[in-house]
Design an enzyme around this catalytic site. Structure first.
Site, PDB file in Angstrom:
ATOM      1  N   ALA A  10      11.522  -1.983  10.567  1.00 57.91           N
ATOM      2  CA  ALA A  10      11.186  -0.839  11.432  1.00 57.91           C
ATOM      3  C   ALA A  10       9.690  -0.790  11.743  1.00 57.91           C
ATOM      4  CB  ALA A  10      11.628   0.472  10.770  1.00 57.91           C
ATOM      5  N   ASP A  34      14.451  -0.829   5.302  1.00 59.29           N
ATOM      6  CA  ASP A  34      13.083  -0.331   5.486  1.00 59.29           C
ATOM      7  C   ASP A  34      12.936   1.043   4.831  1.00 59.29           C
ATOM      8  OD1 ASP A  34      10.750  -1.095   7.877  1.00 59.29           O
ATOM      9  OD2 ASP A  34      10.656   0.851   6.873  1.00 59.29           O
ATOM     10  N   LEU A  36      10.764   3.226   5.682  1.00 58.98           N
ATOM     11  CA  LEU A  36      10.221   4.158   6.678  1.00 58.98           C
ATOM     12  C   LEU A  36       9.001   4.889   6.122  1.00 58.98           C
ATOM     13  CD1 LEU A  36      13.462   5.587   8.396  1.00 58.98           C
ATOM     14  CD2 LEU A  36      12.017   3.677   9.117  1.00 58.98           C
ATOM     15  N   THR A 126      -0.033 -14.086   5.761  1.00 59.61           N
ATOM     16  CA  THR A 126      -1.133 -13.852   6.698  1.00 59.61           C
ATOM     17  C   THR A 126      -2.253 -14.879   6.521  1.00 59.61           C
ATOM     18  OG1 THR A 126      -2.997 -12.319   7.057  1.00 59.61           O
ATOM     19  CG2 THR A 126      -1.850 -12.096   4.989  1.00 59.61           C
ATOM     20  N   ASP A 127      -2.995 -15.108   7.600  1.00 63.32           N
ATOM     21  CA  ASP A 127      -4.168 -15.997   7.501  1.00 63.32           C
ATOM     22  C   ASP A 127      -5.246 -15.399   6.598  1.00 63.32           C
ATOM     23  OD1 ASP A 127      -5.063 -13.965   9.215  1.00 63.32           O
ATOM     24  OD2 ASP A 127      -5.609 -15.300  10.863  1.00 63.32           O
ATOM     25  N   GLU A 128      -5.129 -14.101   6.285  1.00 62.67           N
ATOM     26  CA  GLU A 128      -6.182 -13.454   5.485  1.00 62.67           C
ATOM     27  C   GLU A 128      -6.219 -13.973   4.051  1.00 62.67           C
ATOM     28  OE1 GLU A 128      -6.798  -9.335   6.241  1.00 62.67           O
ATOM     29  OE2 GLU A 128      -5.861  -9.464   8.215  1.00 62.67           O
ATOM     30  N   LYS A 154      -1.209  -9.896  -0.736  1.00 64.80           N
ATOM     31  CA  LYS A 154      -0.387 -10.842   0.025  1.00 64.80           C
ATOM     32  C   LYS A 154      -0.421 -12.236  -0.621  1.00 64.80           C
ATOM     33  CE  LYS A 154       1.532 -10.270   3.402  1.00 64.80           C
ATOM     34  NZ  LYS A 154       2.945  -9.811   3.620  1.00 64.80           N
ATOM     35  N   ASN A 180      -1.502 -10.259  14.980  1.00 68.13           N
ATOM     36  CA  ASN A 180      -0.513 -10.053  16.052  1.00 68.13           C
ATOM     37  C   ASN A 180      -0.915  -8.873  16.930  1.00 68.13           C
ATOM     38  OD1 ASN A 180       2.771 -11.046  15.131  1.00 68.13           O
ATOM     39  ND2 ASN A 180       0.912 -11.740  14.135  1.00 68.13           N
ATOM     40  N   ARG A 214     -11.225 -13.231  15.291  1.00 69.10           N
ATOM     41  CA  ARG A 214      -9.822 -13.236  14.896  1.00 69.10           C
ATOM     42  C   ARG A 214      -9.043 -14.067  15.923  1.00 69.10           C
ATOM     43  NH1 ARG A 214     -12.002 -11.347  11.122  1.00 69.10           N
ATOM     44  NH2 ARG A 214     -11.490  -9.482   9.905  1.00 69.10           N
ATOM     45  N   ARG A 273     -16.957  -2.390   7.969  1.00 68.42           N
ATOM     46  CA  ARG A 273     -15.966  -2.348   6.881  1.00 68.42           C
ATOM     47  C   ARG A 273     -16.565  -3.090   5.670  1.00 68.42           C
ATOM     48  NH1 ARG A 273     -10.649  -5.552   8.539  1.00 68.42           N
ATOM     49  NH2 ARG A 273      -9.902  -3.559   9.308  1.00 68.42           N
ATOM     50  N   HIS A 276     -16.080  -7.103   5.003  1.00 68.86           N
ATOM     51  CA  HIS A 276     -15.437  -7.514   6.258  1.00 68.86           C
ATOM     52  C   HIS A 276     -15.449  -9.040   6.417  1.00 68.86           C
ATOM     53  CE1 HIS A 276     -15.086  -6.358  10.808  1.00 68.86           C
ATOM     54  NE2 HIS A 276     -14.141  -7.202  10.421  1.00 68.86           N
TER      55      HIS A 276
HETATM   56  P1  NAD Z   1       3.691  -2.591   9.717  1.00 71.70           P
HETATM   57  O1  NAD Z   1       2.711  -1.880   8.841  1.00 71.70           O
HETATM   58  O2  NAD Z   1       3.761  -2.272  11.164  1.00 71.70           O
HETATM   59  O3  NAD Z   1       5.181  -2.410   9.132  1.00 71.70           O
HETATM   60  C1  NAD Z   1       5.478  -2.526   7.776  1.00 71.70           C
HETATM   61  C2  NAD Z   1       6.925  -2.088   7.615  1.00 71.70           C
HETATM   62  O4  NAD Z   1       7.285  -2.229   6.233  1.00 71.70           O
HETATM   63  C3  NAD Z   1       7.177  -0.621   7.988  1.00 71.70           C
HETATM   64  O5  NAD Z   1       8.355  -0.503   8.725  1.00 71.70           O
HETATM   65  C4  NAD Z   1       7.301   0.069   6.633  1.00 71.70           C
HETATM   66  O6  NAD Z   1       8.121   1.232   6.668  1.00 71.70           O
HETATM   67  C5  NAD Z   1       7.943  -1.039   5.802  1.00 71.70           C
HETATM   68  N1  NAD Z   1       7.679  -0.882   4.363  1.00 71.70           N
HETATM   69  C6  NAD Z   1       6.483  -0.650   3.762  1.00 71.70           C
HETATM   70  N2  NAD Z   1       6.662  -0.539   2.431  1.00 71.70           N
HETATM   71  C7  NAD Z   1       7.994  -0.729   2.194  1.00 71.70           C
HETATM   72  C8  NAD Z   1       8.788  -0.748   1.029  1.00 71.70           C
HETATM   73  N3  NAD Z   1       8.243  -0.543  -0.173  1.00 71.70           N
HETATM   74  N4  NAD Z   1      10.108  -0.988   1.154  1.00 71.70           N
HETATM   75  C9  NAD Z   1      10.680  -1.190   2.373  1.00 71.70           C
HETATM   76  N5  NAD Z   1       9.969  -1.159   3.506  1.00 71.70           N
HETATM   77  C10 NAD Z   1       8.641  -0.938   3.427  1.00 71.70           C
HETATM   78  O7  NAD Z   1       3.400  -4.134   9.475  1.00 71.70           O
HETATM   79  P2  NAD Z   1       3.358  -5.366  10.476  1.00 71.70           P
HETATM   80  O8  NAD Z   1       2.040  -5.409  11.142  1.00 71.70           O
HETATM   81  O9  NAD Z   1       4.598  -5.385  11.273  1.00 71.70           O
HETATM   82  O10 NAD Z   1       3.370  -6.569   9.416  1.00 71.70           O
HETATM   83  C11 NAD Z   1       4.614  -7.105   8.951  1.00 71.70           C
HETATM   84  C12 NAD Z   1       4.330  -8.235   8.005  1.00 71.70           C
HETATM   85  O11 NAD Z   1       3.555  -9.243   8.638  1.00 71.70           O
HETATM   86  C13 NAD Z   1       3.538  -7.827   6.770  1.00 71.70           C
HETATM   87  O12 NAD Z   1       4.045  -8.518   5.660  1.00 71.70           O
HETATM   88  C14 NAD Z   1       2.122  -8.280   7.078  1.00 71.70           C
HETATM   89  O13 NAD Z   1       1.409  -8.562   5.899  1.00 71.70           O
HETATM   90  C15 NAD Z   1       2.386  -9.526   7.889  1.00 71.70           C
HETATM   91  N6  NAD Z   1       1.364  -9.895   8.870  1.00 71.70           N
HETATM   92  C16 NAD Z   1       0.914  -8.985   9.777  1.00 71.70           C
HETATM   93  C17 NAD Z   1      -0.010  -9.376  10.741  1.00 71.70           C
HETATM   94  C18 NAD Z   1      -0.489  -8.416  11.813  1.00 71.70           C
HETATM   95  O14 NAD Z   1      -1.347  -8.768  12.596  1.00 71.70           O
HETATM   96  N7  NAD Z   1       0.053  -7.207  11.908  1.00 71.70           N
HETATM   97  C19 NAD Z   1      -0.483 -10.683  10.751  1.00 71.70           C
HETATM   98  C20 NAD Z   1      -0.016 -11.593   9.798  1.00 71.70           C
HETATM   99  C21 NAD Z   1       0.926 -11.183   8.865  1.00 71.70           C
HETATM  100  P1  TYD Z   2      -7.500  -5.049  12.120  1.00 70.30           P
HETATM  101  O1  TYD Z   2      -6.694  -4.795  13.347  1.00 70.30           O
HETATM  102  O2  TYD Z   2      -7.643  -3.977  11.096  1.00 70.30           O
HETATM  103  O3  TYD Z   2      -6.927  -6.399  11.465  1.00 70.30           O
HETATM  104  P2  TYD Z   2      -7.525  -7.298  10.250  1.00 70.30           P
HETATM  105  O4  TYD Z   2      -8.674  -6.625   9.630  1.00 70.30           O
HETATM  106  O5  TYD Z   2      -6.338  -7.341   9.344  1.00 70.30           O
HETATM  107  O6  TYD Z   2      -7.871  -8.601  10.875  1.00 70.30           O
HETATM  108  O7  TYD Z   2      -8.951  -5.472  12.566  1.00 70.30           O
HETATM  109  C1  TYD Z   2      -9.166  -6.584  13.424  1.00 70.30           C
HETATM  110  C2  TYD Z   2     -10.650  -6.735  13.639  1.00 70.30           C
HETATM  111  O8  TYD Z   2     -11.148  -5.580  14.332  1.00 70.30           O
HETATM  112  C3  TYD Z   2     -11.433  -6.798  12.329  1.00 70.30           C
HETATM  113  O9  TYD Z   2     -12.528  -7.688  12.507  1.00 70.30           O
HETATM  114  C4  TYD Z   2     -11.945  -5.374  12.158  1.00 70.30           C
HETATM  115  C5  TYD Z   2     -12.159  -4.896  13.579  1.00 70.30           C
HETATM  116  N1  TYD Z   2     -11.957  -3.447  13.821  1.00 70.30           N
HETATM  117  C6  TYD Z   2     -12.914  -2.717  14.523  1.00 70.30           C
HETATM  118  O10 TYD Z   2     -13.966  -3.251  14.938  1.00 70.30           O
HETATM  119  N2  TYD Z   2     -12.692  -1.394  14.742  1.00 70.30           N
HETATM  120  C7  TYD Z   2     -11.557  -0.768  14.296  1.00 70.30           C
HETATM  121  O11 TYD Z   2     -11.398   0.468  14.531  1.00 70.30           O
HETATM  122  C8  TYD Z   2     -10.576  -1.527  13.579  1.00 70.30           C
HETATM  123  C9  TYD Z   2      -9.314  -0.883  13.078  1.00 70.30           C
HETATM  124  C10 TYD Z   2     -10.820  -2.869  13.364  1.00 70.30           C
END
Ligand code: NAD
Ligand code: TYD
Length: 340
Positions: A10, A34, A36, A126-128, A154, A180, A214, A273, A276
């Site tokens: 979700a 999920d 939620l 994640t790449d992090e 992670k 993403n 990024r 941050r 950072h």
């Molecule tokens: P998001 O924060 O949008 O969604 C996380 C989801 O997990 C939510 O629906 C939340 O309700 C659910 N959740 C959280 N804790 C839970 C629990 N204890 N049990 C069941 N459900 C739970 O996250 P996202 O951005 O969609 O990321 C999804 C995955 O991809 C994560 O594992 C994240 O580390 C990874 N990821 C994200 C990015 C990015 O750019 N967003 C990049 C690389 C990897």
């Molecule tokens: P973010 O979307 O939090 O992803 P991550 O830190 O997991 O890569 O941040 C992406 C980049 O943007 C990161 O370099 C931090 C920067 N950032 C800002 O400059 N301002 C903001 O308000 C946020 C949330 C992030």
């Protein structure tokens, strides 16, 4: 792959993955599991609500009994784990929940996968986990050098997955995705914060000098890569998953403002941050060798994302108007403005 459990389905990437899988295949049942949390949003799954191959279970991946019940009831043969606490800034405020869900929750899922001897457990990473990469690109065998509580949690999950592969022969795969962007991303991450603030003529809070880099990829490219690894990836293997091209945050801010026809004066530098990471950069040759390639470059990904937020105010405005979001925003941003 017949009965697929999508944990965290979700959320942002998980819901896009669910849409894609149900569109692509009519012989797979998709069960979203999920909790939620604030980031999980039933609105993200409205487009598939009436699909007979889709089921929703509200539950916590840390709750072994609830996971077990879902596994049994739906005869699950494949798990894709998106469930996590995902925001670096929140991990600096409250790290405990990240360890609980991202590490312990992954362990609970691995135990269930082992008990039911499923065909595949896929972990979304994640790449992090590689930490800041100032030059060159990370390959899958690089050492992990995590620097935030989020990335450390992670990485812990990745290592636990590999341990289950080695110790118990569990068929595990891992993808390490870059940042993403796209539909349904909660407006705490940089792109939806910048886009929705710009639409409302509010400041775009840019951390530090804005020169952090990024690899911003379109969410559906990421989802296609995950499906490719489910079908062609080798158990025990890790696959980097991104465009392989990085952009700075200041470039991102300028592009968003240009696309929306808003002035650059909206950019508001704020204090950086802590810890950072300056740059993430992936070498994606391994997944490309499976036949995957991203189909959106940076500009196309940002343009499609901006268009979605312009067209879907109903989705983000109710989040931003809510008390939870407004408290978070104040706590996160109040008093951090700096004069450039
Ligand atoms: P998001 O924060 O949008 O969604 C996380 C989801 O997990 C939510 O629906 C939340 O309700 C659910 N959740 C959280 N804790 C839970 C629990 N204890 N049990 C069941 N459900 C739970 O996250 P996202 O951005 O969609 O990321 C999804 C995955 O991809 C994560 O594992 C994240 O580390 C990874 N990821 C994200 C990015 C990015 O750019 N967003 C990049 C690389 C990897
Ligand atoms: P973010 O979307 O939090 O992803 P991550 O830190 O997991 O890569 O941040 C992406 C980049 O943007 C990161 O370099 C931090 C920067 N950032 C800002 O400059 N301002 C903001 O308000 C946020 C949330 C992030």
């Amino acid at each position: 792959m017949k009965n697929l459990l999508v944990t965290g389905g979700a959320g942002f990437i998980g819901s896009n993955f669910v849409h894609m899988m149900l569109e692509r295949y009519n012989d797979i049942n998709v069960v979203v599991f999920d909790k939620l949390t604030y980031a999980g949003n039933p609105d993200n799954l409205l487009p598939v609500e009436n699909n007979p191959h889709y089921h929703f279970v509200q539950g916590d991946i840390c709750d072994a009994e609830a996971v077990d019940a879902a596994m049994q009831q739906h005869n699950i043969d494949t798990i894709v784990n998106f469930a996590a606490e995902t925001h670096v800034d929140r991990s600096l405020m409250e790290p405990g929940g990240f360890i609980q869900t991202d590490v312990y929750g992954t362990f609970v899922l691995l135990e269930a996968a082992k008990k039911y001897q499923i065909e595949r457990y896929h972990q979304i990473s994640t790449d992090e986990v590689y930490g800041a990469v100032l030059t060159g690109r990370s390959v899958e065998t690089d050492r992990l050098h995590t620097r935030s509580p989020y990335s450390a949690a992670k990485a812990g999950a990745d290592l636990m997955c590999l341990a289950y592969y080695t110790s118990f022969d569990l068929p595990v795969t891992i993808t390490r995705g870059s940042n993403n962007i796209g539909p349904y991303q909660y407006p705490e991450k940089v792109v939806p914060v910048f886009v929705t603030n710009a639409i409302d003529n509010k400041p775009l809070p840019l951390y530090g000098d804005g020169m952090q880099m990024r690899d911003y990829q379109y969410v559906l490219d990421h989802c296609e890569g995950i499906d490719m690894v489910l079908r062609k990836g080798q158990p025990g293997e890790i696959y980097n998953l991104g465009t392989g091209v990085e952009s700075t945050n200041i470039e991102l801010a300028h592009l968003i403002l240009k696309l929306l026809g808003k002035p650059e004066s909206l950019i508001q530098p704020i204090t950086d941050r802590p810890g950072h990471d300056r740059r993430y950069a992936l070498d994606c040759s391994k997944i490309k060798a499976l036949g995957w390639n991203s189909s959106h470059n940076f500009e196309q990904a940002v343009e499609a994302t901006v268009k979605w937020y312009v067209d879907n105010e109903w989705w983000w405005r109710k989040i931003k108007d809510g008390r939870h979001y407004q408290e978070y925003y104040r706590r996160q941003y109040a008093g951090r403005e700096v004069t450039p």
